[in-house]
Design a protein around this motif. Structure first.
Motif, PDB file in Angstrom:
ATOM      1  N   GLY A  60      40.392  43.100  71.798  1.00  0.00           N
ATOM      2  CA  GLY A  60      38.930  42.497  72.269  1.00  0.00           C
ATOM      3  C   GLY A  60      39.143  41.054  72.849  1.00  0.00           C
ATOM      4  O   GLY A  60      40.134  40.471  72.522  1.00  0.00           O
ATOM      5  N   PRO A  61      38.165  40.516  73.538  1.00  0.00           N
ATOM      6  CA  PRO A  61      38.134  39.492  74.058  1.00  0.00           C
ATOM      7  C   PRO A  61      38.030  38.364  73.099  1.00  0.00           C
ATOM      8  O   PRO A  61      37.514  38.689  71.670  1.00  0.00           O
ATOM      9  CB  PRO A  61      36.804  39.191  75.041  1.00  0.00           C
ATOM     10  N   GLN A  62      38.162  37.176  73.509  1.00  0.00           N
ATOM     11  CA  GLN A  62      38.021  36.277  72.180  1.00  0.00           C
ATOM     12  C   GLN A  62      36.504  36.037  71.312  1.00  0.00           C
ATOM     13  O   GLN A  62      35.569  36.380  72.392  1.00  0.00           O
ATOM     14  CB  GLN A  62      38.310  34.801  72.642  1.00  0.00           C
ATOM     15  N   GLY A  63      36.357  35.821  70.254  1.00  0.00           N
ATOM     16  CA  GLY A  63      35.106  35.806  69.593  1.00  0.00           C
ATOM     17  C   GLY A  63      34.416  37.458  69.315  1.00  0.00           C
ATOM     18  O   GLY A  63      33.489  37.676  68.887  1.00  0.00           O
ATOM     19  N   SER A  64      35.202  38.555  69.543  1.00  0.00           N
ATOM     20  CA  SER A  64      34.698  39.853  69.439  1.00  0.00           C
ATOM     21  C   SER A  64      34.882  40.101  67.858  1.00  0.00           C
ATOM     22  O   SER A  64      34.376  41.362  67.747  1.00  0.00           O
ATOM     23  CB  SER A  64      35.657  40.808  70.225  1.00  0.00           C
ATOM     24  N   GLY A  65      35.429  39.404  67.083  1.00  0.00           N
ATOM     25  CA  GLY A  65      35.502  39.875  65.663  1.00  0.00           C
ATOM     26  C   GLY A  65      36.947  40.184  65.089  1.00  0.00           C
ATOM     27  O   GLY A  65      37.002  40.585  63.880  1.00  0.00           O
ATOM     28  N   LYS A  66      37.941  40.236  65.965  1.00  0.00           N
ATOM     29  CA  LYS A  66      39.236  40.784  65.550  1.00  0.00           C
ATOM     30  C   LYS A  66      39.908  39.838  64.353  1.00  0.00           C
ATOM     31  O   LYS A  66      40.243  40.436  63.361  1.00  0.00           O
ATOM     32  CB  LYS A  66      40.328  40.348  66.703  1.00  0.00           C
ATOM     33  N   SER A  67      39.663  38.787  64.304  1.00  0.00           N
ATOM     34  CA  SER A  67      40.234  37.867  63.247  1.00  0.00           C
ATOM     35  C   SER A  67      39.389  38.221  61.961  1.00  0.00           C
ATOM     36  O   SER A  67      39.836  38.182  60.731  1.00  0.00           O
ATOM     37  CB  SER A  67      40.095  36.272  63.334  1.00  0.00           C
ATOM     38  N   THR A  68      38.250  38.147  62.123  1.00  0.00           N
ATOM     39  CA  THR A  68      37.295  38.625  60.939  1.00  0.00           C
ATOM     40  C   THR A  68      37.553  39.633  60.338  1.00  0.00           C
ATOM     41  O   THR A  68      37.877  39.801  59.159  1.00  0.00           O
ATOM     42  CB  THR A  68      35.802  38.429  61.437  1.00  0.00           C
ATOM     43  N   LEU A  69      37.745  40.730  61.208  1.00  0.00           N
ATOM     44  CA  LEU A  69      38.155  42.074  60.708  1.00  0.00           C
ATOM     45  C   LEU A  69      39.449  41.853  59.915  1.00  0.00           C
ATOM     46  O   LEU A  69      39.912  42.647  58.861  1.00  0.00           O
ATOM     47  CB  LEU A  69      38.134  43.030  61.636  1.00  0.00           C
TER      48      LEU A  69
ATOM     49  N   GLU B  81      23.205  31.418  62.020  1.00  0.00           N
ATOM     50  CA  GLU B  81      23.555  32.741  61.461  1.00  0.00           C
ATOM     51  C   GLU B  81      24.170  33.566  62.711  1.00  0.00           C
ATOM     52  O   GLU B  81      23.829  33.481  64.013  1.00  0.00           O
ATOM     53  CB  GLU B  81      22.464  33.629  61.000  1.00  0.00           C
ATOM     54  N   ARG B  82      25.378  34.371  62.521  1.00  0.00           N
ATOM     55  CA  ARG B  82      26.276  34.857  63.286  1.00  0.00           C
ATOM     56  C   ARG B  82      26.751  36.422  62.988  1.00  0.00           C
ATOM     57  O   ARG B  82      27.321  36.283  61.978  1.00  0.00           O
ATOM     58  CB  ARG B  82      27.259  33.847  63.939  1.00  0.00           C
ATOM     59  N   GLN B  83      26.233  37.501  63.427  1.00  0.00           N
ATOM     60  CA  GLN B  83      26.874  38.500  62.887  1.00  0.00           C
ATOM     61  C   GLN B  83      28.234  38.871  63.729  1.00  0.00           C
ATOM     62  O   GLN B  83      28.329  39.122  64.839  1.00  0.00           O
ATOM     63  CB  GLN B  83      25.938  39.985  63.275  1.00  0.00           C
ATOM     64  N   ALA B  84      29.133  38.634  62.897  1.00  0.00           N
ATOM     65  CA  ALA B  84      30.856  38.712  63.585  1.00  0.00           C
ATOM     66  C   ALA B  84      31.193  40.283  63.741  1.00  0.00           C
ATOM     67  O   ALA B  84      31.899  40.453  64.449  1.00  0.00           O
ATOM     68  CB  ALA B  84      31.623  38.168  62.461  1.00  0.00           C
ATOM     69  N   LEU B  85      30.819  41.138  62.583  1.00  0.00           N
ATOM     70  CA  LEU B  85      31.034  42.467  62.756  1.00  0.00           C
ATOM     71  C   LEU B  85      29.782  43.361  62.499  1.00  0.00           C
ATOM     72  O   LEU B  85      29.020  43.088  61.555  1.00  0.00           O
ATOM     73  CB  LEU B  85      32.146  42.692  61.974  1.00  0.00           C
TER      74      LEU B  85
HETATM   75  P1  ADP Z   1      38.156  36.776  67.776  1.00  0.00           P
HETATM   76  O1  ADP Z   1      39.460  36.940  66.649  1.00  0.00           O
HETATM   77  O2  ADP Z   1      38.127  38.234  68.288  1.00  0.00           O
HETATM   78  O3  ADP Z   1      38.228  35.525  68.387  1.00  0.00           O
HETATM   79  P2  ADP Z   1      36.493  36.106  65.314  1.00  0.00           P
HETATM   80  O4  ADP Z   1      36.650  37.047  64.167  1.00  0.00           O
HETATM   81  O5  ADP Z   1      37.228  34.640  65.356  1.00  0.00           O
HETATM   82  O6  ADP Z   1      36.790  36.658  66.700  1.00  0.00           O
HETATM   83  O7  ADP Z   1      34.991  35.639  65.509  1.00  0.00           O
HETATM   84  C1  ADP Z   1      33.959  36.567  65.599  1.00  0.00           C
HETATM   85  C2  ADP Z   1      32.550  35.656  65.717  1.00  0.00           C
HETATM   86  O8  ADP Z   1      32.283  35.038  64.466  1.00  0.00           O
HETATM   87  C3  ADP Z   1      32.743  34.424  67.025  1.00  0.00           C
HETATM   88  O9  ADP Z   1      31.266  34.460  67.238  1.00  0.00           O
HETATM   89  C4  ADP Z   1      32.948  33.360  66.049  1.00  0.00           C
HETATM   90  O10 ADP Z   1      32.295  32.059  66.538  1.00  0.00           O
HETATM   91  C5  ADP Z   1      32.359  33.655  64.686  1.00  0.00           C
HETATM   92  N1  ADP Z   1      32.812  32.771  63.658  1.00  0.00           N
HETATM   93  C6  ADP Z   1      34.250  33.092  63.130  1.00  0.00           C
HETATM   94  N2  ADP Z   1      34.650  32.328  62.185  1.00  0.00           N
HETATM   95  C7  ADP Z   1      33.282  31.829  61.720  1.00  0.00           C
HETATM   96  C8  ADP Z   1      33.176  30.830  60.651  1.00  0.00           C
HETATM   97  N3  ADP Z   1      33.973  30.653  59.694  1.00  0.00           N
HETATM   98  N4  ADP Z   1      31.733  30.513  60.672  1.00  0.00           N
HETATM   99  C9  ADP Z   1      31.030  30.743  61.641  1.00  0.00           C
HETATM  100  N5  ADP Z   1      31.216  31.844  62.527  1.00  0.00           N
HETATM  101  C10 ADP Z   1      32.360  32.195  62.705  1.00  0.00           C
END
Ligand code: ADP
Ligand code: ADP
Length: 234
Positions: A41-50, A20-24
């Protein structure tokens, strides 16, 4: 009224598992029509998720309204896909037609537009990305990486989206190609009132172009303002 309205958004990946990982966390933001918003934001900060939430591709907790559509409803997400263009990282991986022209025409053709309209959209899109005519009728796979990127982006512009969501659209391009594309995105905003949301880890790239900048860190929104406000606070 704002084109993008996000209120207290939470996104959790692999909920209920050991991974489990809270991305946002508790993200709230407003983007107005015709705005150029950068999300940094740095890598892993949640940009793509948003960005994927804005595109209606993943859902979370909280409210997300894009172009007046509440994305918690599936039918609204489908409706949204007609108005939103999404450029993922390395979009050239999705090229597949036999010629550049056909690749860009694929989307407009699927909309069922008349041939004249398809033609003018393709022409306009290839013109915007500054791809020279000598490449129109050859295979996209014969082009350089930078040219392939521009073909892929043209395919999205030819759909004439009202909202354009861009995930690191200039990654891997040379400085000149980056400048050119960034200038084109900003003129879509200023001249055509397209709302642009651009994700990048490169502050310099957006310092002179974005109207506002949202800064993410570990899934939280830590700062928002004009480039001057955000970058001078360091
Ligand atoms: P960014 O675009 O800023 O690099 P992401 O939105 O890709 O950030 O990722 C945010 C967090 O969510 C990171 O910790 C990443 O490892 C995690 N994450 C992203 N996509 C997935 C996924 N499909 N399943 C599990 N964890 C994910
Ligand atoms: P771009 O300038 O489009 O970002 P590159 O930096 O990869 O792309 O390529 C440098 C130059 O070489 C470009 O001006 C491009 O026109 C040319 N070029 C590269 N590959 C090809 C090719 N397969 N056919 C024609 N011209 C090419």
């Amino acid at each position: 009224s704002p084109v993008i309205e996000i209120n207290k958004l939470n996104v959790i990946y692999a909920a209920g598992t050991p991974m489990e990982r809270q991305a946002l966390s508790e993200i709230s933001l407003l983007v107005s029509k015709g705005e150029f918003r950068a999300i940094i934001g740095p890598q892993g900060s949640g940009k793509s998720t948003l960005l994927q939430v804005m595109a209606g591709l993943i859902t979370g907790e909280g409210t997300v309204k894009i172009a007046g559509l509440d994305l918690s409803a599936k039918k609204n997400r489908v409706q949204l896909w007609r108005q939103v263009g999404v450029v993922f990282q390395y979009p050239e991986k999705q090229l597949f037609e036999d010629t550049v022209w056909n690749d860009v025409a694929y989307g407009p053709q699927n909309l069922g537009l008349k041939q004249d309209e398809v033609k003018s959209r393709v022409q306009m899109a290839l013109d915007k990305v500054k791809l020279e005519e000598e490449y129109f009728h050859i295979s996209p796979f014969k082009l350089s990486g930078g040219q392939q990127r521009r073909v892929a982006i043209a395919g999205i512009l030819a759909m004439e989206p009202k909202i354009l969501l861009l995930d690191e659209p200039t990654a891997g391009l040379d400085p000149q190609g980056r400048q050119q594309l960034m200038g084109m995105f900003s003129s879509l905003c200023k001249k055509e009132k397209v709302t642009v949301v651009l994700v990048t880890h490169d502050m310099e790239e957006v310092a002179n172009r974005a109207d506002r900048v949202t800064v993410l860190q570990r899934g939280k929104l830590i700062m928002e303002g004009t480039p001057r406000e955000v970058f001078c606070r360091g």
